[in-house]
Design an enzyme around this catalytic site. Structure first.
Site, PDB file in Angstrom:
ATOM      1  N   CYS A   1       0.174   3.911   6.072  1.00  0.00           N
ATOM      2  CA  CYS A   1      -0.507   3.634   4.818  1.00  0.00           C
ATOM      3  C   CYS A   1       0.430   2.557   4.144  1.00  0.00           C
ATOM      4  O   CYS A   1       1.821   2.892   3.960  1.00  0.00           O
ATOM      5  CB  CYS A   1      -0.642   5.246   3.850  1.00  0.00           C
TER       6      CYS A   1
ATOM      7  N   ASN B   1      -6.181   7.706  -3.588  1.00  0.00           N
ATOM      8  CA  ASN B   1      -5.346   6.814  -4.099  1.00  0.00           C
ATOM      9  C   ASN B   1      -5.564   5.400  -3.575  1.00  0.00           C
ATOM     10  O   ASN B   1      -4.794   4.675  -4.096  1.00  0.00           O
ATOM     11  CB  ASN B   1      -4.126   7.247  -4.247  1.00  0.00           C
TER      12      ASN B   1
ATOM     13  N   PHE C   1      -7.160   1.915  -2.854  1.00  0.00           N
ATOM     14  CA  PHE C   1      -7.762   0.901  -3.940  1.00  0.00           C
ATOM     15  C   PHE C   1      -7.638  -0.429  -3.414  1.00  0.00           C
ATOM     16  O   PHE C   1      -7.078  -1.131  -2.800  1.00  0.00           O
ATOM     17  CB  PHE C   1      -7.023   0.951  -5.379  1.00  0.00           C
TER      18      PHE C   1
ATOM     19  N   PRO D   1       3.011  -0.285  -6.580  1.00  0.00           N
ATOM     20  CA  PRO D   1       1.811  -0.285  -7.424  1.00  0.00           C
ATOM     21  C   PRO D   1       1.975   0.734  -8.522  1.00  0.00           C
ATOM     22  O   PRO D   1       2.711   1.861  -8.389  1.00  0.00           O
ATOM     23  CB  PRO D   1       0.803   0.063  -6.731  1.00  0.00           C
TER      24      PRO D   1
ATOM     25  N   SER E   1      -0.578   3.034 -11.605  1.00  0.00           N
ATOM     26  CA  SER E   1      -1.765   3.528 -11.714  1.00  0.00           C
ATOM     27  C   SER E   1      -2.936   2.684 -11.883  1.00  0.00           C
ATOM     28  O   SER E   1      -2.475   1.512 -12.180  1.00  0.00           O
ATOM     29  CB  SER E   1      -1.820   4.810 -12.544  1.00  0.00           C
ATOM     30  N   MET E   2      -4.108   3.346 -11.831  1.00  0.00           N
ATOM     31  CA  MET E   2      -5.214   2.002 -12.234  1.00  0.00           C
ATOM     32  C   MET E   2      -5.141   1.620 -13.610  1.00  0.00           C
ATOM     33  O   MET E   2      -6.086   0.739 -13.792  1.00  0.00           O
ATOM     34  CB  MET E   2      -6.448   2.755 -11.456  1.00  0.00           C
TER      35      MET E   2
ATOM     36  N   HIS F   1       7.300   3.919  -3.712  1.00  0.00           N
ATOM     37  CA  HIS F   1       6.074   3.255  -2.946  1.00  0.00           C
ATOM     38  C   HIS F   1       5.047   3.375  -4.195  1.00  0.00           C
ATOM     39  O   HIS F   1       4.091   2.832  -3.981  1.00  0.00           O
ATOM     40  CB  HIS F   1       5.499   3.886  -1.703  1.00  0.00           C
TER      41      HIS F   1
END
Length: 413
Positions: free
Chosen positions: A86, A176, A178, A318, A320-321, A342
């Protein structure tokens, strides 16, 4: 900077004291269960030097997510996990914010149509998260580089044939994972995505976790946690696992490349003027194991929710959204085994997020982002994650920020 977690807080069943645990967590919360889990892992007899713990650390299965586990002569399959390989991929385009339409709904719809995402549960139902009978040419072409390894793998472990390998190649998944369109600090347009080895990686991980547990039971080995079951180097199971995990990591890299090609093609459907989509590109794992050289010897490094951050190497962290994300350059800090976080890291579990946060919270925290606004994604709402700015501050000696990205479109399963 790192600090040492006192190993004597956990007393392992064996005589050997636990290895040190070095943590890059100043200014970010670390819960007691994660601390206990870190100390359990540190008590394993084959840890090389110490564990390195990233600021996004949180509770995982067996080993803590956000930890770097260097080992000699053994690998813990549950530490690698079931989403083998991942990771993240990002590309910078020649587009700017001014090239995007006023309404971003069309871009989101085009991306959703181009990349299978989500999952349909139930027999005799077509899984929306997989390809149907007609595979796109990009998938069949990419599979050509994976097929021989897959055949060798299922010859040794026939049950893995049920892993939906080819129909998941170029698909996003759930949770998670995206696919996003982002703007950098200069208004440049990026495409960024997060996914791994899908169903086949899950089957490989699950299979070898159970084989390791069987070995522990067979030899009556006492472990602080059953999910710390390990495969010793030189055994048949170890050799098979290395073959399988390397193949799954190759699958994950390829999966992200295929998705990115489809995402770029989808963006070209909406934005008809010519643009370049390969100005900068990063494709990196954050759940994987690799053979590396650290402190005078070759070791296995398991990064469970951590990115390799060797000197000069680009990576992706990254948020969060509803928060920002970062393209980073590694500083090659040897104490972290050349690693960084990560992501932001969860601060509450998925179940707790659904209990604690409301749809109004989610709507407020994702304002300005074209994304799902329903209760089904409350487990991914921004408040479920740590403050990404605090996470970045805690690892300033591990990476430098090259680009800061702000999400404007987010696709989730």
């Amino acid at each position: 900077m790192a600090f040492d977690l006192l190993a004597h807080r956990y007393e392992p069943a064996r005589d050997r004291p636990a290895a040190p645990v070095k943590m890059w967590t100043r200014g970010v919360p670390v819960d007691e269960l994660s601390m206990r889990q870190l100390l359990n892992t540190a008590s394993m007899p084959f840890i090389h030097k110490w564990l390195a713990v990233m600021p996004d650390v949180h509770l995982g299965k067996g080993a803590t997510i956000g930890s770097v586990i260097p080992t000699v002569g053994a690998i813990i399959p549950a530490a690698v996990g079931v989403d083998i390989g991942c990771g993240m991929m990002a590309v910078r385009t020649s587009l700017t914010a001014d090239d995007l339409p006023d309404s971003l709904a069309g871009i989101r719809s085009a991306l959703e149509a181009a990349v299978p995402h989500g999952r349909t549960v139930g027999r005799k139902k077509r899984d929306v998260g997989a390809w149907g009978d007609d595979l796109p040419p990009a998938v069949t072409d990419a599979w050509a580089g994976l097929d021989a390894g897959y055949r060798a793998l299922i010859a040794r472990h026939p049950a893995l044939v049920k892993g939906n390998a080819i129909v998941h190649l170029g698909t996003l998944g759930t949770g998670n994972h995206f696919l996003e369109v982002c703007l950098d600090e200069m208004g440049g347009v990026w495409i960024m995505l997060h996914s791994g080895s899908r169903g086949i990686g899950n089957m490989i991980g699950t299979r070898f976790i159970e084989l390791a547990k069987e070995d522990m039971r067979r030899y009556h080995l006492d472990l602080p946690d059953a999910d710390l079951a390990y495969l010793p180097e030189g055994t048949a199971h170890f050799d098979d696992y290395v073959m399988a995990v390397e193949w799954a990591q190759h699958f994950a890299l390829t999966n992200r490349r295929v998705m990115m090609d489809h995402a770029v093609a989808a963006l070209r459907q909406v934005i008809t003027r010519p643009f370049d989509a390969a100005l900068e590109a990063v494709n990196c794992h954050h759940n994987y194991v690799a053979r590396e050289w650290h402190y005078g010897r070759e070791v296995w490094v398991t990064r469970k929710g951590a990115v390799r951050a060797a000197a000069g190497l680009l990576g992706i962290i990254p948020g969060s959204m509803g928060a920002k994300s970062f393209i980073v350059r590694g500083k090659g800090n040897p104490e972290s085994f050349c690693s960084c976080s990560h992501g932001a890291g969860r601060v509450v579990s998925r179940t707790e997020a659904h209990r604690r946060f409301t749809l109004d919270d989610h709507l407020r925290d994702t304002a300005g982002v074209e994304c799902r606004k329903d209760a089904g994604v409350l487990d991914e709402t921004p408040k479920a994650y740590k403050d990404i700015d605090a996470v970045m501050a805690a690892q300033a000696d591990l990476v430098e920020v090259v680009h800061t990205l702000r999400q404007v479109v987010c696709v989730k399963g």
